[in-house]
Scaffold this active site. Structure first.
Site: not given
Length: 345
Positions: A198-200, A227
Protein backbone atom coordinates in the site's frame (compact mmCIF):
# COMPACT_ATOMS: atom_id res chain seq x y z
CA UNK A 1 -0.16 33.40 -23.81
CA UNK A 2 0.31 32.84 -20.06
CA UNK A 3 1.96 29.50 -19.32
CA UNK A 4 3.27 30.24 -15.83
CA UNK A 5 2.17 31.61 -12.43
CA UNK A 6 1.95 35.37 -12.06
CA UNK A 7 1.01 35.49 -8.36
CA UNK A 8 3.13 34.65 -5.33
CA UNK A 9 1.88 32.15 -2.74
CA UNK A 10 1.14 35.01 -0.35
CA UNK A 11 -0.89 36.90 -2.97
CA UNK A 12 -2.80 33.75 -3.92
CA UNK A 13 -3.58 32.93 -0.27
CA UNK A 14 -5.01 36.42 0.21
CA UNK A 15 -7.25 36.02 -2.84
CA UNK A 16 -8.51 32.62 -1.69
CA UNK A 17 -9.31 33.97 1.76
CA UNK A 18 -11.07 37.00 0.31
CA UNK A 19 -13.16 34.87 -2.07
CA UNK A 20 -14.38 32.75 0.85
CA UNK A 21 -15.30 29.83 -1.42
CA UNK A 22 -14.70 26.16 -0.74
CA UNK A 23 -12.00 24.28 -2.62
CA UNK A 24 -11.51 20.53 -3.04
CA UNK A 25 -8.12 18.86 -2.63
CA UNK A 26 -7.69 15.74 -4.73
CA UNK A 27 -5.13 13.58 -6.50
CA UNK A 28 -4.95 11.19 -9.43
CA UNK A 29 -2.46 9.37 -11.61
CA UNK A 30 -2.42 7.43 -14.83
CA UNK A 31 0.30 5.46 -16.56
CA UNK A 32 0.06 6.09 -20.29
CA UNK A 33 2.50 6.67 -23.12
CA UNK A 34 2.46 10.42 -23.86
CA UNK A 35 4.21 11.31 -27.11
CA UNK A 36 4.62 15.08 -26.77
CA UNK A 37 4.84 15.90 -23.08
CA UNK A 38 5.54 19.61 -23.61
CA UNK A 39 2.43 20.21 -25.71
CA UNK A 40 0.33 18.21 -23.26
CA UNK A 41 1.77 20.18 -20.35
CA UNK A 42 0.86 23.51 -21.97
CA UNK A 43 -2.62 22.26 -22.85
CA UNK A 44 -3.32 21.36 -19.21
CA UNK A 45 -1.89 24.60 -17.83
CA UNK A 46 -3.98 26.80 -20.13
CA UNK A 47 -7.24 24.98 -19.40
CA UNK A 48 -6.72 24.46 -15.67
CA UNK A 49 -5.47 27.98 -15.05
CA UNK A 50 -8.81 29.27 -16.39
CA UNK A 51 -10.60 27.09 -13.83
CA UNK A 52 -8.43 28.41 -10.98
CA UNK A 53 -6.88 24.97 -10.44
CA UNK A 54 -3.82 24.97 -8.19
CA UNK A 55 -1.43 22.15 -7.46
CA UNK A 56 1.60 20.12 -8.44
CA UNK A 57 1.31 18.03 -11.61
CA UNK A 58 4.12 15.93 -13.11
CA UNK A 59 4.00 14.77 -16.72
CA UNK A 60 6.38 12.25 -18.29
CA UNK A 61 6.38 10.01 -21.32
CA UNK A 62 5.07 7.28 -18.98
CA UNK A 63 2.01 9.21 -17.77
CA UNK A 64 0.73 11.84 -15.34
CA UNK A 65 0.72 12.29 -11.56
CA UNK A 66 -1.28 15.14 -10.06
CA UNK A 67 -2.06 16.53 -6.62
CA UNK A 68 -4.26 19.62 -6.83
CA UNK A 69 -6.88 21.95 -5.45
CA UNK A 70 -10.02 22.87 -7.40
CA UNK A 71 -12.74 25.40 -6.54
CA UNK A 72 -15.78 23.32 -5.59
CA UNK A 73 -17.93 25.33 -8.00
CA UNK A 74 -15.57 24.44 -10.87
CA UNK A 75 -15.24 20.73 -10.09
CA UNK A 76 -17.69 19.55 -12.76
CA UNK A 77 -15.97 21.69 -15.40
CA UNK A 78 -12.63 20.27 -14.30
CA UNK A 79 -13.98 16.70 -14.49
CA UNK A 80 -15.43 17.40 -17.95
CA UNK A 81 -12.03 18.55 -19.15
CA UNK A 82 -10.35 15.46 -17.70
CA UNK A 83 -12.87 13.25 -19.50
CA UNK A 84 -12.12 15.06 -22.77
CA UNK A 85 -8.59 13.60 -22.65
CA UNK A 86 -8.93 10.04 -23.96
CA UNK A 87 -6.68 8.26 -21.48
CA UNK A 88 -8.00 10.29 -18.50
CA UNK A 89 -11.68 9.61 -19.08
CA UNK A 90 -13.21 8.34 -15.84
CA UNK A 91 -9.81 8.29 -14.12
CA UNK A 92 -10.16 7.64 -10.39
CA UNK A 93 -9.97 10.85 -8.38
CA UNK A 94 -8.83 10.49 -4.78
CA UNK A 95 -10.70 13.17 -2.85
CA UNK A 96 -8.79 14.25 0.28
CA UNK A 97 -10.02 12.97 3.64
CA UNK A 98 -9.55 16.42 5.19
CA UNK A 99 -10.08 19.56 3.11
CA UNK A 100 -8.08 22.78 3.34
CA UNK A 101 -8.51 25.74 1.00
CA UNK A 102 -4.79 26.50 1.32
CA UNK A 103 -3.45 23.04 0.44
CA UNK A 104 -1.91 24.43 -2.77
CA UNK A 105 -1.18 28.05 -3.66
CA UNK A 106 0.30 27.78 -7.16
CA UNK A 107 -0.34 25.83 -10.35
CA UNK A 108 2.81 23.93 -11.27
CA UNK A 109 2.67 21.62 -14.28
CA UNK A 110 6.13 20.19 -14.88
CA UNK A 111 7.63 17.80 -17.41
CA UNK A 112 9.79 15.15 -15.75
CA UNK A 113 11.60 11.99 -16.78
CA UNK A 114 9.33 9.97 -14.49
CA UNK A 115 6.07 10.70 -12.70
CA UNK A 116 7.58 8.98 -9.64
CA UNK A 117 11.34 8.77 -9.13
CA UNK A 118 11.71 4.98 -8.98
CA UNK A 119 15.19 4.56 -10.50
CA UNK A 120 13.97 1.63 -12.62
CA UNK A 121 14.72 0.82 -16.24
CA UNK A 122 11.21 0.25 -17.56
CA UNK A 123 12.55 -1.50 -20.67
CA UNK A 124 13.75 -4.44 -18.55
CA UNK A 125 10.31 -5.61 -17.41
CA UNK A 126 6.61 -5.41 -18.29
CA UNK A 127 5.27 -2.43 -16.33
CA UNK A 128 1.70 -3.39 -17.29
CA UNK A 129 1.95 -6.78 -15.55
CA UNK A 130 0.74 -5.35 -12.26
CA UNK A 131 -0.36 -6.93 -9.01
CA UNK A 132 -3.99 -7.66 -8.19
CA UNK A 133 -5.90 -4.54 -7.12
CA UNK A 134 -8.02 -5.05 -3.99
CA UNK A 135 -10.63 -2.89 -2.27
CA UNK A 136 -10.72 -2.03 1.43
CA UNK A 137 -12.80 -5.05 2.44
CA UNK A 138 -10.59 -7.57 0.65
CA UNK A 139 -7.48 -5.77 1.88
CA UNK A 140 -8.67 -6.14 5.49
CA UNK A 141 -9.19 -9.86 4.94
CA UNK A 142 -5.80 -10.32 3.27
CA UNK A 143 -3.78 -8.63 5.98
CA UNK A 144 -5.34 -10.88 8.64
CA UNK A 145 -4.07 -13.95 6.74
CA UNK A 146 -0.98 -15.46 8.40
CA UNK A 147 0.43 -16.13 4.93
CA UNK A 148 0.41 -12.43 4.05
CA UNK A 149 3.34 -10.03 4.25
CA UNK A 150 2.15 -6.42 4.37
CA UNK A 151 4.60 -3.78 3.12
CA UNK A 152 4.37 0.01 3.34
CA UNK A 153 5.80 1.43 0.09
CA UNK A 154 6.20 4.94 1.53
CA UNK A 155 9.18 6.68 3.10
CA UNK A 156 10.07 6.57 6.82
CA UNK A 157 8.78 10.07 7.58
CA UNK A 158 5.40 9.05 6.16
CA UNK A 159 5.04 5.75 8.02
CA UNK A 160 6.41 7.29 11.23
CA UNK A 161 3.16 9.17 11.83
CA UNK A 162 0.77 6.52 10.51
CA UNK A 163 0.66 3.03 9.02
CA UNK A 164 -1.38 -0.16 8.90
CA UNK A 165 -1.11 -2.53 11.84
CA UNK A 166 1.67 -5.12 11.48
CA UNK A 167 3.04 -3.54 8.30
CA UNK A 168 6.72 -3.65 7.38
CA UNK A 169 7.83 0.00 7.22
CA UNK A 170 11.22 0.33 5.46
CA UNK A 171 13.49 2.95 7.04
CA UNK A 172 14.22 4.74 3.76
CA UNK A 173 14.25 8.34 2.53
CA UNK A 174 13.02 7.60 -1.01
CA UNK A 175 10.83 5.16 -2.90
CA UNK A 176 13.73 4.01 -5.10
CA UNK A 177 15.70 2.97 -2.00
CA UNK A 178 12.92 0.71 -0.77
CA UNK A 179 12.65 -1.55 -3.84
CA UNK A 180 15.96 -3.48 -3.56
CA UNK A 181 15.73 -3.56 0.26
CA UNK A 182 12.27 -5.13 0.23
CA UNK A 183 13.27 -7.61 -2.47
CA UNK A 184 16.31 -8.74 -0.49
CA UNK A 185 14.52 -8.91 2.87
CA UNK A 186 11.64 -10.98 1.46
CA UNK A 187 13.54 -13.14 -1.06
CA UNK A 188 12.84 -16.32 0.93
CA UNK A 189 9.08 -15.80 0.56
CA UNK A 190 8.66 -15.24 -3.18
CA UNK A 191 6.53 -18.35 -3.57
CA UNK A 192 5.06 -19.15 -0.16
CA UNK A 193 3.66 -15.78 0.94
CA UNK A 194 1.20 -13.20 -0.37
CA UNK A 195 2.91 -9.85 -0.89
CA UNK A 196 0.43 -7.05 -0.14
CA UNK A 197 1.46 -3.42 -0.64
CA UNK A 198 0.00 0.00 0.00
CA UNK A 199 0.96 3.66 -0.39
CA UNK A 200 -0.75 7.06 -0.26
CA UNK A 201 -2.82 7.02 -3.43
CA UNK A 202 -1.69 3.89 -5.29
CA UNK A 203 0.87 5.23 -7.75
CA UNK A 204 3.98 3.78 -6.10
CA UNK A 205 2.39 0.35 -5.72
CA UNK A 206 1.39 0.42 -9.39
CA UNK A 207 5.04 0.30 -10.45
CA UNK A 208 6.33 -1.69 -7.48
CA UNK A 209 3.87 -4.53 -7.97
CA UNK A 210 5.01 -5.03 -11.58
CA UNK A 211 8.64 -4.85 -10.46
CA UNK A 212 8.23 -7.47 -7.74
CA UNK A 213 6.34 -9.79 -10.07
CA UNK A 214 9.26 -9.42 -12.50
CA UNK A 215 11.58 -10.34 -9.62
CA UNK A 216 9.76 -13.62 -9.04
CA UNK A 217 7.12 -12.90 -6.41
CA UNK A 218 4.18 -15.12 -7.33
CA UNK A 219 1.26 -13.65 -5.36
CA UNK A 220 1.27 -9.85 -5.43
CA UNK A 221 -1.53 -7.49 -4.35
CA UNK A 222 -1.91 -3.72 -4.03
CA UNK A 223 -4.45 -1.56 -2.21
CA UNK A 224 -6.56 0.13 -4.88
CA UNK A 225 -6.46 3.90 -4.46
CA UNK A 226 -4.08 3.66 -1.52
CA UNK A 227 -4.77 4.94 1.98
CA UNK A 228 -6.95 7.79 0.69
CA UNK A 229 -9.45 5.52 -1.09
CA UNK A 230 -9.25 2.94 1.71
CA UNK A 231 -10.38 5.57 4.22
CA UNK A 232 -13.28 6.60 1.99
CA UNK A 233 -14.44 2.99 1.60
CA UNK A 234 -14.10 2.25 5.32
CA UNK A 235 -16.39 5.18 6.14
CA UNK A 236 -18.84 4.50 3.31
CA UNK A 237 -19.17 0.78 4.03
CA UNK A 238 -18.78 0.83 7.83
CA UNK A 239 -15.66 -1.35 7.76
CA UNK A 240 -13.07 -1.78 10.47
CA UNK A 241 -10.30 0.78 10.09
CA UNK A 242 -6.95 -0.96 10.38
CA UNK A 243 -4.86 2.16 9.76
CA UNK A 244 -3.46 3.88 12.84
CA UNK A 245 -2.40 7.52 13.01
CA UNK A 246 -2.15 10.07 10.20
CA UNK A 247 -1.67 9.78 6.45
CA UNK A 248 1.21 12.00 5.31
CA UNK A 249 0.34 14.11 2.24
CA UNK A 250 2.58 16.19 -0.02
CA UNK A 251 0.89 19.55 0.26
CA UNK A 252 0.64 22.31 2.83
CA UNK A 253 -1.70 20.23 5.02
CA UNK A 254 1.18 17.79 5.68
CA UNK A 255 -1.19 15.06 6.88
CA UNK A 256 -4.75 13.80 7.21
CA UNK A 257 -6.01 12.26 10.44
CA UNK A 258 -7.22 8.71 9.80
CA UNK A 259 -7.52 7.52 13.40
CA UNK A 260 -7.26 9.15 16.83
CA UNK A 261 -4.01 7.40 17.84
CA UNK A 262 -0.81 9.46 17.97
CA UNK A 263 1.98 6.98 17.27
CA UNK A 264 4.92 9.37 16.73
CA UNK A 265 6.97 11.58 19.05
CA UNK A 266 8.35 15.11 18.96
CA UNK A 267 11.90 14.93 17.61
CA UNK A 268 12.98 17.52 20.16
CA UNK A 269 11.52 16.44 23.52
CA UNK A 270 10.09 12.98 22.79
CA UNK A 271 6.54 13.75 23.86
CA UNK A 272 3.66 12.29 21.80
CA UNK A 273 3.25 14.33 18.61
CA UNK A 274 2.63 13.70 14.91
CA UNK A 275 2.85 17.19 13.42
CA UNK A 276 5.45 17.69 10.69
CA UNK A 277 7.00 21.07 10.05
CA UNK A 278 10.01 22.56 8.29
CA UNK A 279 12.73 24.31 10.27
CA UNK A 280 12.16 28.08 10.11
CA UNK A 281 15.87 28.59 9.40
CA UNK A 282 15.92 28.70 5.60
CA UNK A 283 19.53 27.47 5.59
CA UNK A 284 18.29 24.25 7.22
CA UNK A 285 14.61 23.80 6.33
CA UNK A 286 14.75 20.20 7.52
CA UNK A 287 11.43 18.32 7.80
CA UNK A 288 10.78 17.09 11.33
CA UNK A 289 8.12 16.46 13.97
CA UNK A 290 7.67 19.18 16.59
CA UNK A 291 5.17 19.74 19.39
CA UNK A 292 3.74 23.19 20.11
CA UNK A 293 5.79 23.62 23.29
CA UNK A 294 9.08 23.03 21.48
CA UNK A 295 7.94 25.11 18.52
CA UNK A 296 7.33 28.04 20.84
CA UNK A 297 10.64 27.59 22.68
CA UNK A 298 12.69 27.25 19.49
CA UNK A 299 10.76 29.74 17.33
CA UNK A 300 9.74 26.81 15.08
CA UNK A 301 13.36 25.84 14.45
CA UNK A 302 14.84 22.36 14.89
CA UNK A 303 17.64 23.36 17.28
CA UNK A 304 19.06 26.21 19.33
CA UNK A 305 21.70 26.75 16.66
CA UNK A 306 19.05 27.24 13.98
CA UNK A 307 17.06 29.48 16.31
CA UNK A 308 20.09 31.76 16.66
CA UNK A 309 20.58 31.96 12.89
CA UNK A 310 16.87 32.57 12.29
CA UNK A 311 16.96 35.50 14.73
CA UNK A 312 19.61 37.33 12.68
CA UNK A 313 18.64 40.14 10.28
CA UNK A 314 17.58 38.83 6.87
CA UNK A 315 20.67 40.13 5.07
CA UNK A 316 22.98 38.36 7.54
CA UNK A 317 21.06 35.11 7.06
CA UNK A 318 21.31 35.53 3.31
CA UNK A 319 25.07 36.07 3.55
CA UNK A 320 25.47 32.89 5.61
CA UNK A 321 23.56 30.90 2.99
CA UNK A 322 25.57 32.25 0.06
CA UNK A 323 27.32 29.50 -1.88
CA UNK A 324 25.74 26.71 0.16
CA UNK A 325 23.39 24.11 -1.23
CA UNK A 326 20.32 23.38 0.91
CA UNK A 327 19.85 19.62 0.84
CA UNK A 328 16.41 18.03 0.77
CA UNK A 329 16.92 16.52 4.21
CA UNK A 330 14.43 14.69 6.36
CA UNK A 331 14.72 13.49 9.93
CA UNK A 332 15.56 9.81 9.94
CA UNK A 333 14.34 7.61 12.78
CA UNK A 334 16.94 7.66 15.53
CA UNK A 335 18.72 10.62 14.01
CA UNK A 336 17.71 12.90 16.90
CA UNK A 337 20.88 12.12 18.88
CA UNK A 338 22.97 13.63 16.08
CA UNK A 339 21.36 17.01 16.74
CA UNK A 340 22.90 19.19 19.47
CA UNK A 341 21.44 21.67 21.94
CA UNK A 342 17.88 20.47 21.37
CA UNK A 343 16.85 19.41 24.87
CA UNK A 344 14.60 21.70 26.89
CA UNK A 345 16.49 23.86 29.39
Amino acid sequence: MQLYNTLSSKERAALIEKAGKERLTLSFYKYHHIKNTRIFRNHLFINWNELDVLGRIYIASEGINGQLSVPAENFEKFKTHLDSVDFLENVRLNIAVEQDNMSFLKLKVKVRNKIVADGLDDDTFDVTDKGTHVNAETFNELIEDENTILVDMRNHYESEIGHFKNAITPDVDTFRESLPIIEDDLKEHKEDKKLVMYCTGGIRCEKASAYFKHKGFKDVYQLEGGIIEYTRQVKANDLENKFIGKNFVFDDRRAEKISEEVIASCHICGNPCDTHTNCANEACHILFIQCEECAERLDRCCSDACKEVNALPYEEQKALRKGKVIENNVFKKGRLKEKTNTSPE
